[in-house]
Design a protein around this motif. Sequence first.
Motif, PDB file in Angstrom:
ATOM      1  N   PRO A 565       0.811  -1.230   0.000  1.00 58.24           N
ATOM      2  CA  PRO A 565       0.000   0.000   0.000  1.00 58.24           C
ATOM      3  C   PRO A 565       0.831   1.262   0.000  1.00 58.24           C
ATOM      4  CG  PRO A 565       0.005  -1.006   2.169  1.00 58.24           C
ATOM      5  CD  PRO A 565       0.716  -1.963   1.269  1.00 58.24           C
ATOM      6  N   HIS A 566       2.101   1.159   0.384  1.00 53.76           N
ATOM      7  CA  HIS A 566       2.918   2.365   0.488  1.00 53.76           C
ATOM      8  C   HIS A 566       4.315   2.064  -0.062  1.00 53.76           C
ATOM      9  CE1 HIS A 566       4.695   5.808   3.150  1.00 53.76           C
ATOM     10  NE2 HIS A 566       4.549   6.147   1.891  1.00 53.76           N
ATOM     11  N   PHE A 567       4.726   2.816  -1.085  1.00 50.35           N
ATOM     12  CA  PHE A 567       6.053   2.668  -1.668  1.00 50.35           C
ATOM     13  C   PHE A 567       6.930   3.827  -1.170  1.00 50.35           C
ATOM     14  CE2 PHE A 567       5.402  -0.649  -4.824  1.00 50.35           C
ATOM     15  CZ  PHE A 567       4.028  -0.643  -4.944  1.00 50.35           C
ATOM     16  N   GLU A 568       8.170   3.504  -0.862  1.00 52.29           N
ATOM     17  CA  GLU A 568       9.135   4.527  -0.472  1.00 52.29           C
ATOM     18  C   GLU A 568      10.351   4.422  -1.387  1.00 52.29           C
ATOM     19  OE1 GLU A 568       8.210   4.999   4.308  1.00 52.29           O
ATOM     20  OE2 GLU A 568      10.107   4.141   3.656  1.00 52.29           O
ATOM     21  N   PHE A 569      10.798   5.576  -1.881  1.00 55.76           N
ATOM     22  CA  PHE A 569      11.955   5.622  -2.758  1.00 55.76           C
ATOM     23  C   PHE A 569      12.864   6.760  -2.308  1.00 55.76           C
ATOM     24  CE2 PHE A 569      10.290   2.618  -5.702  1.00 55.76           C
ATOM     25  CZ  PHE A 569       8.936   2.877  -5.796  1.00 55.76           C
ATOM     26  N   ASP A 570      14.128   6.594  -2.606  1.00 56.69           N
ATOM     27  CA  ASP A 570      15.116   7.641  -2.359  1.00 56.69           C
ATOM     28  C   ASP A 570      15.634   8.127  -3.699  1.00 56.69           C
ATOM     29  OD1 ASP A 570      16.505   5.894   0.500  1.00 56.69           O
ATOM     30  OD2 ASP A 570      14.822   7.266   0.358  1.00 56.69           O
ATOM     31  N   VAL A 571      15.819   9.414  -3.811  1.00 53.32           N
ATOM     32  CA  VAL A 571      16.396   9.973  -5.016  1.00 53.32           C
ATOM     33  C   VAL A 571      17.442  11.010  -4.618  1.00 53.32           C
ATOM     34  CG1 VAL A 571      14.523  11.668  -5.201  1.00 53.32           C
ATOM     35  CG2 VAL A 571      15.916  11.139  -7.200  1.00 53.32           C
ATOM     36  N   TYR A 631       8.414  14.032  -0.761  1.00 50.59           N
ATOM     37  CA  TYR A 631       7.215  14.202  -1.572  1.00 50.59           C
ATOM     38  C   TYR A 631       6.272  13.038  -1.288  1.00 50.59           C
ATOM     39  CZ  TYR A 631       9.747  17.649  -4.382  1.00 50.59           C
ATOM     40  OH  TYR A 631      10.444  18.731  -4.804  1.00 50.59           O
ATOM     41  N   ASP A 632       5.025  13.352  -0.996  1.00 51.94           N
ATOM     42  CA  ASP A 632       3.983  12.354  -0.785  1.00 51.94           C
ATOM     43  C   ASP A 632       2.920  12.523  -1.859  1.00 51.94           C
ATOM     44  OD1 ASP A 632       4.510  12.994   2.597  1.00 51.94           O
ATOM     45  OD2 ASP A 632       4.871  11.050   1.676  1.00 51.94           O
ATOM     46  N   PHE A 633       2.596  11.454  -2.528  1.00 54.57           N
ATOM     47  CA  PHE A 633       1.536  11.518  -3.527  1.00 54.57           C
ATOM     48  C   PHE A 633       0.949  10.125  -3.702  1.00 54.57           C
ATOM     49  CE2 PHE A 633       5.636  11.046  -5.570  1.00 54.57           C
ATOM     50  CZ  PHE A 633       5.450   9.966  -6.433  1.00 54.57           C
ATOM     51  N   SER A 634      -0.119  10.053  -4.457  1.00 54.06           N
ATOM     52  CA  SER A 634      -0.824   8.794  -4.690  1.00 54.06           C
ATOM     53  C   SER A 634      -0.703   8.390  -6.155  1.00 54.06           C
ATOM     54  CB  SER A 634      -2.307   8.920  -4.317  1.00 54.06           C
ATOM     55  OG  SER A 634      -2.453   9.215  -2.950  1.00 54.06           O
ATOM     56  N   VAL A 635      -0.726   7.090  -6.371  1.00 55.32           N
ATOM     57  CA  VAL A 635      -0.671   6.548  -7.723  1.00 55.32           C
ATOM     58  C   VAL A 635      -1.799   5.545  -7.903  1.00 55.32           C
ATOM     59  CG1 VAL A 635       1.799   6.892  -8.073  1.00 55.32           C
ATOM     60  CG2 VAL A 635       0.988   4.818  -6.948  1.00 55.32           C
ATOM     61  N   MET A 636      -2.135   5.313  -9.140  1.00 55.74           N
ATOM     62  CA  MET A 636      -3.210   4.366  -9.474  1.00 55.74           C
ATOM     63  C   MET A 636      -2.706   3.409 -10.539  1.00 55.74           C
ATOM     64  SD  MET A 636      -6.960   5.071 -11.203  1.00 55.74           S
ATOM     65  CE  MET A 636      -7.695   5.679  -9.698  1.00 55.74           C
ATOM     66  N   VAL A 637      -3.097   2.163 -10.369  1.00 57.02           N
ATOM     67  CA  VAL A 637      -2.870   1.167 -11.419  1.00 57.02           C
ATOM     68  C   VAL A 637      -4.239   0.685 -11.877  1.00 57.02           C
ATOM     69  CG1 VAL A 637      -2.656  -0.726  -9.752  1.00 57.02           C
ATOM     70  CG2 VAL A 637      -1.721  -0.994 -12.052  1.00 57.02           C
ATOM     71  N   MET A 638      -4.427   0.599 -13.176  1.00 55.23           N
ATOM     72  CA  MET A 638      -5.707   0.152 -13.696  1.00 55.23           C
ATOM     73  C   MET A 638      -5.482  -0.844 -14.810  1.00 55.23           C
ATOM     74  SD  MET A 638      -7.096   3.412 -15.930  1.00 55.23           S
ATOM     75  CE  MET A 638      -7.290   4.377 -14.462  1.00 55.23           C
ATOM     76  N   ASP A 639      -6.504  -1.631 -15.030  1.00 59.39           N
ATOM     77  CA  ASP A 639      -6.474  -2.646 -16.072  1.00 59.39           C
ATOM     78  C   ASP A 639      -6.828  -1.978 -17.395  1.00 59.39           C
ATOM     79  OD1 ASP A 639      -7.365  -6.082 -16.026  1.00 59.39           O
ATOM     80  OD2 ASP A 639      -6.949  -4.860 -17.774  1.00 59.39           O
ATOM     81  N   GLU A 640      -5.956  -2.147 -18.408  1.00 61.60           N
ATOM     82  CA  GLU A 640      -6.211  -1.517 -19.703  1.00 61.60           C
ATOM     83  C   GLU A 640      -7.503  -2.023 -20.324  1.00 61.60           C
ATOM     84  OE1 GLU A 640      -3.307  -2.319 -22.682  1.00 61.60           O
ATOM     85  OE2 GLU A 640      -3.789  -0.587 -23.865  1.00 61.60           O
ATOM     86  N   GLY A 641      -7.829  -3.275 -20.068  1.00 65.19           N
ATOM     87  CA  GLY A 641      -9.039  -3.829 -20.652  1.00 65.19           C
ATOM     88  C   GLY A 641     -10.308  -3.402 -19.948  1.00 65.19           C
ATOM     89  N   VAL A 651       2.790   6.909  -2.261  1.00 65.72           N
ATOM     90  CA  VAL A 651       4.216   6.907  -2.578  1.00 65.72           C
ATOM     91  C   VAL A 651       4.884   8.037  -1.807  1.00 65.72           C
ATOM     92  CG1 VAL A 651       5.952   7.164  -4.382  1.00 65.72           C
ATOM     93  CG2 VAL A 651       3.822   5.962  -4.872  1.00 65.72           C
ATOM     94  N   THR A 652       5.992   7.726  -1.186  1.00 66.82           N
ATOM     95  CA  THR A 652       6.827   8.736  -0.530  1.00 66.82           C
ATOM     96  C   THR A 652       8.200   8.697  -1.172  1.00 66.82           C
ATOM     97  OG1 THR A 652       5.633   8.550   1.555  1.00 66.82           O
ATOM     98  CG2 THR A 652       7.829   9.526   1.629  1.00 66.82           C
ATOM     99  N   VAL A 653       8.641   9.839  -1.662  1.00 62.13           N
ATOM    100  CA  VAL A 653       9.964   9.960  -2.269  1.00 62.13           C
ATOM    101  C   VAL A 653      10.794  10.876  -1.371  1.00 62.13           C
ATOM    102  CG1 VAL A 653      11.296  10.694  -4.263  1.00 62.13           C
ATOM    103  CG2 VAL A 653       9.075   9.602  -4.585  1.00 62.13           C
ATOM    104  N   TYR A 654      11.887  10.340  -0.863  1.00 61.80           N
ATOM    105  CA  TYR A 654      12.799  11.119  -0.036  1.00 61.80           C
ATOM    106  C   TYR A 654      13.921  11.673  -0.924  1.00 61.80           C
ATOM    107  CZ  TYR A 654      10.566   8.754   3.901  1.00 61.80           C
ATOM    108  OH  TYR A 654       9.666   8.281   4.809  1.00 61.80           O
TER     109      TYR A 654
END
Length: 1018
Positions: A565-571, A631-641, A651-654
């Motif tokens: 439910p929550h992704f964390e990344f460093d950049v 940065y905190d934001f939300s993402v969506m994944v959807m089925d193309e069909g 998503v949290t990006v540090y």
Amino acid sequence: MKNLVLFVTLLSSLGVFCADVSKVFMINEEQRSGTIVGDLMQDTDLHTLVTTEEAARLKYEMSKQGTTVAKFKLDANSSTLRTAEVLDRDTECAGKENCKLNFDVTVYELKSGGYDLHSIVRLTVILLDINDNPPEFPQGFVSLSLRENIQIGEMILTNPAHDLDTANNSVQSYIMTPDEGVFELKEVTDGGNKDLGIVIKANIDREERDTYQFVIVAKDGGNPQKTGSMTVNIQVLDENDNRPVFTNSTFEVTVAEDLALDSSILKLRAEDSDIGANGALSFHFSSRTNENIKKYFSIEEKSGDVKVIKKLDYEEEEQYRFVVMVKDNGTSPYSSQAEVIVHIGDVNDNAPYITATSSSFDVSEDADVDSFVASFKVTDRDSNENREVNCSTSDEHFYISKFSFDYYKIFLSMKLDYEETKSYSVNITCADSGQIPKVNSTTFTVNVLDFNDNSPVFPRENVTAHITENNHPGEIIMTLTAIDKDGEGNNDVSYAVIEDSLDMAEINILTGEIRVKRRINREQINKFSFRVEARDSGSPAQRSFATVTVIVDDVNDEAPEFTKPHFEFDVPEGRPVSMSVGTLSATDADALPKLLFYLIGDEASDAFSVSTTTGEIITRKKLDRFVKNKYDFSVMVMDEGNISFNDTANVTVYVIEDRAVPPTILYPMKGNNSIRIPFDMDIGRAILAVKTDTKTNTRHARFLIEHGNEENFFKLDENFGNLTLVKAMRLKDAGLYKLLISTYYENNPGQKSFVTVDIIVTGSDVEEEDGNSYIVIVIIIVCVTVILAGAILLAICMMKRVDRERKESKKRKKEELEKVYHVDSIEKLAAASDEVHVMVKPQLSFRDEKHSQKKLQKEKVDVTSQPVQKKIVQFADQPVTKVEDDISNLSAEADSGHGGSEEDFNSNGRFVFLHSDSDSSQQLSPSESFDFRPETSILSSSSLREWMVETPRRVNLPVTYVPSERSYTPVREPHPTETAPPHHPSTSQRVPPTRKSSARNKSVRFSVDEPDVDGSSI
């Protein structure tokens, strides 16, 4: 009486005896498709004619003649009758008081030789009216006229409302609005026809008012009630005082159904006492005449001739009734109405129609005479004697017998021989009893069946079929058929499903149609198998088998889900645009899913974008962690069909410091990278912990054993760098293990720092050495003795040389040791560490003062920073540094100048570092004092500061050593204006001036150099 019973029993056994069964069902119109109409077995007298065992062998089939049967569907086994579509009474029986739908059901009984015709059930389904239609006037606006001197109580007629519904659901009442008291409404019935009369209630004077307008509302009796309205405009005219009158109130005529088109069937006649235009008459259909009537008949306006314009058919309609109107041509026309009844006379214009249940029938060659072969139905749409039918066949092997209603049965009149004739073409001829008989015939084939000597054969022993998941239970998978080479009768194959462990399939015993029993989820079951048995109808029966494998095809029915439910990344900050931050991961249980990723909202859209197809998060601008570090934001994944299948995650990006270089390993390092452990050390016990310069970012550093752990004795925690023993050792495993350890940043695995750790596993030498080992020991001892002797001679020579040079260099060495250097042009950056570890070299001899001084000059401490930077120690008011101090050197040099003894330095003492901008020594505060501990050699100070410079620096610092038995306070030279020694802040004692000479001063030199490539420092 006994003979009569035997005769009835004989007829029943021959299939001739039957009973006529009729039933009337009633059902409301507009019911949904599939509504149960009735159960033929339970609702008719059929259940009284058969036993329970016989009822189980019955099969039901609807007559195939006519269109009525298409409106119903009948379960061949249970006899349940249902509607096949929504039935509208107004469509099925327009204009009829009663709506009846008639059809027949044929009942067959399964016997040893096959199915035999058992009985005919004649059904009538009455559609009951519901209030689904509102009253409707023929016209929404009607203009009427009346003469001005019309008498009170007279009325003028207008068209009533027509309601397709019947009985109470039809029109029940009328109201007028507004009601000004001039008119009232009254329903008028004349010869079965209804009119709506407008009755005059008051005197009408055209000169006072020449027009009236009101609305007539018709109401039905349904619940809820429905209404219709018509606007009436009445024009008051001058007097035309005679109404045309038909000579008959009802005109009735009978015509043959085959009457030629455009033939006149009736002449309407009417009279009007007026003359001129007021007496000129014209004939018309009433405005309420059904449009269907106008398709069949026309009226000549002037002559009143009624003509046929469409072919009449007695079988479709036996009578037509409609209303005609005559009106004069006066200024205010009068009109009258009459009813016309047209009876259609039947003529013998229809031949008998033969309906066979099949075009071919199978009969075994051993069938007995009088065996049932087939049945057929004969209908004639004519009436009376024109529909009386007689049927016969010219083939002597068969005879025909009437069964019930319009049904006939065909029986064998003699034995059949398969070897003589394999099939017969049987012709049936039927003629009615009309004056000129109408004849019709049909032909069907009778196949003679052979005995059974072949097994049915499937096309393949292993069959593959496909079905789409989320199917409906009962959906057809495939039709699997087996072929039997025997003659007809023996090659009738029946099917059964066997060895179906999942109980997934069922098969039609006759057709081989395989259906799935339940709904399938491909994500749970992607295929299943079962065996099908084919059995022919011979005696004894022959069998064969096939294995069916059903592949479940995927449909897009699963929503994608993010793996967390929550992704964390460093950049790292400052990286160029379009840098990859990380990739979102999602799963979809469907096969070959096509997922689309999107960033939700505008919170971070200026900084990041998401690849729609891969889920990779990419920067859209250079990031600065001092501007924004998270940065905190939300993402969506959807089925193309199916975009309604979607999932969201946060998503949290540090934004972190750029770690293009790997972490620096602080411990272990070269010179301090070995550790001893016993071979019987407990499993799980820690050996050491790798330390790097990433204290504040420990979770981002990763640790790895590159090689040296082939026996898997050790484990290095990849997150925290803790090295532990994970596998038990034996004595034979004792020895040296060189582990190459690397560390890197999580987001930059390509850049690593390395260090080699020597793990020395010790063990007890309890095993006896063999004879060869003693020889090796003797050789080693001899070699060591020779080397030591050479070393002693070399040392004596060197000591003599040192003694010669000592006097010349003593003065120069002393001056050099007393120098104090300052750290110049250093820019302060940030506080770094509170603790400095010091490695102490083995003590030197006190007697070799010259060598001690030389050694002291060469000693230095390397402070290691990241590979692209230099690190130096800067001191404020209390200078401290890493010191690889040689206590012997300090004590020997000090003793040479002040007469101290070696024992003075063996006791626990204190070091004090001279201030960098003062010639006198200053005491550190108690919290920053340092005790020398030979076992750890650690000096620590909170005043230590790290500074970053571009080039290596070398710094000399003066050191004062104060023996502990004399004082803990170092003595500095008094200022010329001072008369008393400094006061110790902790003991409130003054050190006697005579003791100041006991302090030993020495300058300790250290340097800051480039680090080694593996991150260690020397």
